[in-house]
Structures are given as C-alpha cells and as structure tokens.
Design an enzyme around this catalytic site. Sequence first.
Site, short mmCIF file in Angstrom:
data_model
loop_
_atom_site.label_atom_id
_atom_site.label_comp_id
_atom_site.label_asym_id
_atom_site.label_seq_id
_atom_site.Cartn_x
_atom_site.Cartn_y
_atom_site.Cartn_z
N TYR A 295 7.45 -1.81 0.89
CA TYR A 295 6.14 -2.28 0.41
C TYR A 295 6.31 -3.22 -0.79
O TYR A 295 5.77 -4.33 -0.79
CB TYR A 295 5.27 -1.08 0.00
N SER B 146 -2.19 -9.28 -4.13
CA SER B 146 -0.83 -8.76 -4.27
C SER B 146 -0.96 -7.34 -4.78
O SER B 146 -1.71 -6.53 -4.24
CB SER B 146 -0.07 -9.68 -5.23
N LYS C 126 5.25 -7.38 -1.53
CA LYS C 126 4.36 -7.87 -2.59
C LYS C 126 5.14 -8.78 -3.56
O LYS C 126 4.58 -9.77 -4.06
CB LYS C 126 3.69 -6.71 -3.34
N SER D 297 -12.81 -3.61 6.42
CA SER D 297 -13.37 -2.39 7.01
C SER D 297 -13.28 -1.19 6.07
O SER D 297 -13.81 -0.13 6.38
CB SER D 297 -12.64 -2.07 8.33
P1 NAP Z 1 -7.45 0.19 2.54
O1 NAP Z 1 -8.71 0.88 2.17
O2 NAP Z 1 -6.46 0.95 3.37
O3 NAP Z 1 -7.79 -1.20 3.24
C1 NAP Z 1 -6.84 -1.94 3.95
C2 NAP Z 1 -7.56 -2.92 4.86
O4 NAP Z 1 -6.56 -3.70 5.54
C3 NAP Z 1 -8.39 -2.23 5.93
O5 NAP Z 1 -9.64 -2.86 6.02
C4 NAP Z 1 -7.59 -2.44 7.21
O6 NAP Z 1 -8.47 -2.58 8.30
C5 NAP Z 1 -6.92 -3.77 6.90
N1 NAP Z 1 -5.74 -4.00 7.74
C6 NAP Z 1 -4.60 -3.28 7.81
N2 NAP Z 1 -3.80 -3.78 8.76
C7 NAP Z 1 -4.45 -4.84 9.31
C8 NAP Z 1 -4.15 -5.75 10.34
N3 NAP Z 1 -3.01 -5.68 11.05
N4 NAP Z 1 -5.06 -6.73 10.64
C9 NAP Z 1 -6.23 -6.80 9.97
N5 NAP Z 1 -6.56 -5.96 8.97
C10 NAP Z 1 -5.69 -4.98 8.67
O7 NAP Z 1 -6.62 -0.23 1.24
P2 NAP Z 1 -6.97 -1.18 -0.02
O8 NAP Z 1 -6.43 -0.49 -1.19
O9 NAP Z 1 -8.37 -1.62 -0.03
O10 NAP Z 1 -5.99 -2.40 0.31
C11 NAP Z 1 -6.33 -3.75 0.22
C12 NAP Z 1 -5.15 -4.54 -0.33
O11 NAP Z 1 -4.92 -4.14 -1.68
C13 NAP Z 1 -3.82 -4.33 0.39
O12 NAP Z 1 -3.19 -5.59 0.54
C14 NAP Z 1 -3.03 -3.45 -0.57
O13 NAP Z 1 -1.64 -3.64 -0.45
C15 NAP Z 1 -3.54 -3.95 -1.90
N6 NAP Z 1 -3.37 -3.04 -3.05
C16 NAP Z 1 -3.94 -1.79 -3.05
C17 NAP Z 1 -3.81 -0.99 -4.17
C18 NAP Z 1 -4.46 0.37 -4.27
O14 NAP Z 1 -4.11 1.13 -5.20
N7 NAP Z 1 -5.41 0.71 -3.44
C19 NAP Z 1 -3.08 -1.44 -5.27
C20 NAP Z 1 -2.50 -2.68 -5.23
C21 NAP Z 1 -2.67 -3.49 -4.11
P3 NAP Z 1 -8.23 -2.05 9.81
O15 NAP Z 1 -7.38 -0.83 9.72
O16 NAP Z 1 -9.64 -1.79 10.28
O17 NAP Z 1 -7.61 -3.20 10.51
#
Ligand code: NAP
Length: 276
Positions: A149, A135, A153, A15
Amino acid sequence: MSQLNKQVIFITGASSGMGKDAALQLIKEGHIVYGAARRVQQMEDLTKAGGHALPLDVTDENSVKKAVDTIIKNEGRIDVLVNNAGYAVYGAVEDTTLDDARRQYEVNIFGLAAVTKAVLPHMREQHSGKIINISSMGGKMYTPMGAWYHSTKHALEGWSDCLRLELKPFGIDVVIVEPGIIKTEFADVMHQPLLDRSGSGPYAKMANAVAGATEKSYAKGQSSSPEVITRLLSKIVRSRKPKTRYAAGKFAKPMMWIRKYLGDRIFDAVVMSQVK
Ligand code: NAP
C-alpha cells in the site's frame, strides 16, 4: 451559484467514505457532480441529491472510457477530476501473493493513471482543469505490513509531481491530498485480508498487533471524519491557485513532520510504539 463558478466534477470511489462525502457536499454547493464506483447501487443518494452516478472499475479501460465519454457527452467538459478510488493491501511481503500486490498497483496507480489519461485530452482542449490525487500521509511515511500500500502512495506522490510540471503549460493544476486517519470503509477493507495473509505463521505477532492498532485508531472518536477532507476538497475546487499539496486529518501533519525531520531510526521507533 453563477454559471461561471459551477464546475463539472468527476469523483472516483464515490460509493463510500471520502469520495461519497465530498460528492454530496459538492452537489450541495451547486456543482455538477459525477460520482463513480463499482457499487452503483451505493450511490443512489448522490442521484437523489441531484448528482450523477456512473459505474466504474478503474482497472477496466473500457469502463473508464465509457464513464468519461458519458460526462463529455452530457456536459461537454470536465473541470475537476478527483482521483480518489483506492484501497490498502496489508500483510507481510512474504505472505502477500504477487497477484494481490499487482492488483494493488492496478487500482491505486494504473487505474488512477487510466482515468487521468482519459480525462486529459478534454482538459488540454479546454486549457484548464484540476486533477486532485488522493494520496495519503502514507505516501510520505510507512507502517509495518503496509509495503504494498505505502509503495503505491509513495509512487503516486512522485507521479503527481512529474505530472504537475508536464501539465502546467496547458493550464491544468495537479494537486496532491494527503489524508491522515479518516473514518471510512478503508480499515474494514484492509483488516480481514491482513489477518488471512499473516495472522498466523512467522509474522503473526506483528500482523495481529497491526490489526489491533488499526482497529483502535479507526474507532469512532479516534479518527477524523471524512468532512475534514471534504472541506479541503471544496476549498481546492474554489481556489484559483491551489497549493501543490495539502495534508489533513488525524496524525497527518505530526507524523509527516517526524518522518521528514527526525530520520529513519526515530520514525521506526515512533511507529512501532503504536503497534504493540
Ligand atoms: P473507502 O470508504 O473504502 O472508499 C474507497 C472507494 O474506492 C470506494 O468507493 C470503492 O468503491 C472505490 N474503489 C475501490 N476499488 C475500485 C475500483 N477498482 N474501481 C473503482 N472504484 C474503486 O475508503 P476511503 O478511505 O474513502 O478511501 C478513499 C481514498 O483515500 C483511497 O485512495 C485511500 O487510499 C485514501 N486514504 C484513506 C485514508 C483513510 O484513513 N481512510 C487515509 C489516507 C488515504 P467500489 O468498491 O464501489 O468500487
């Protein structure tokens, strides 16, 4: 795209952020893409683009089963699972309730495991499949206020390595992706709760510094765009023999290199120099 190259792809957390960006691109590339998240209305663009949007809360086993059953009923197979749903609980360990900490594990570890367990019988039957676990560079390194957090990971890294060995005889690949700093909703979700937990009291100075540094590093121009991870995911989907791990996005490779080769004290100094 030939029927042979067209894959059925299931992406959690579609989303927003990386999940949505990857889903849209993989649809464009001709794959059958099912995006899933709690905010279904935020996935209308996926359906408009020719993909599918499913309601999913990874912490609810019924919801997980329903989503997987729907894909199997419609397509008869799942070729690729991208375990992307996740978020970050930040705050001093002393200030973070164990309920918040448990919730962090419920989503980032047990929820991810529930989705994987629901998909596995189908991949085993097919004798093929790819499980791509999102991750983080934070699965190899650490930052202050990020104990819960980072520990999820770090756990995911070890969990995925074990799973890779276990699934090899069944022709299923397990691939770990370690993003750096990517501009998504990630920092927004993490920022205010961090200040609510630790923005005043004994950890206030460090918490405010971490919040400030996060804001700066996630500002546009300072962080990488989700496309960086999307390109990687598209490459992994196409690859006949993917690597076990990929790192990409701002700071991922240099920070992980420093962590790996220079020891704890030097890494501590480097990371704290960013938090002032
Ligand atoms: P984001 O824009 O906040 O997206 C997170 C997604 O996870 C949203 O679509 C949210 O959807 C979904 N989500 C959260 N809780 C959920 C649940 N209980 N059930 C189903 N879906 C759920 O952040 P993002 O950066 O794209 O994150 C994606 C992944 O990348 C995560 O695992 C994060 O730890 C990892 N990551 C991010 C970064 C960064 O800098 N952005 C760096 C390293 C790793 P809903 O709220 O609609 O459910």
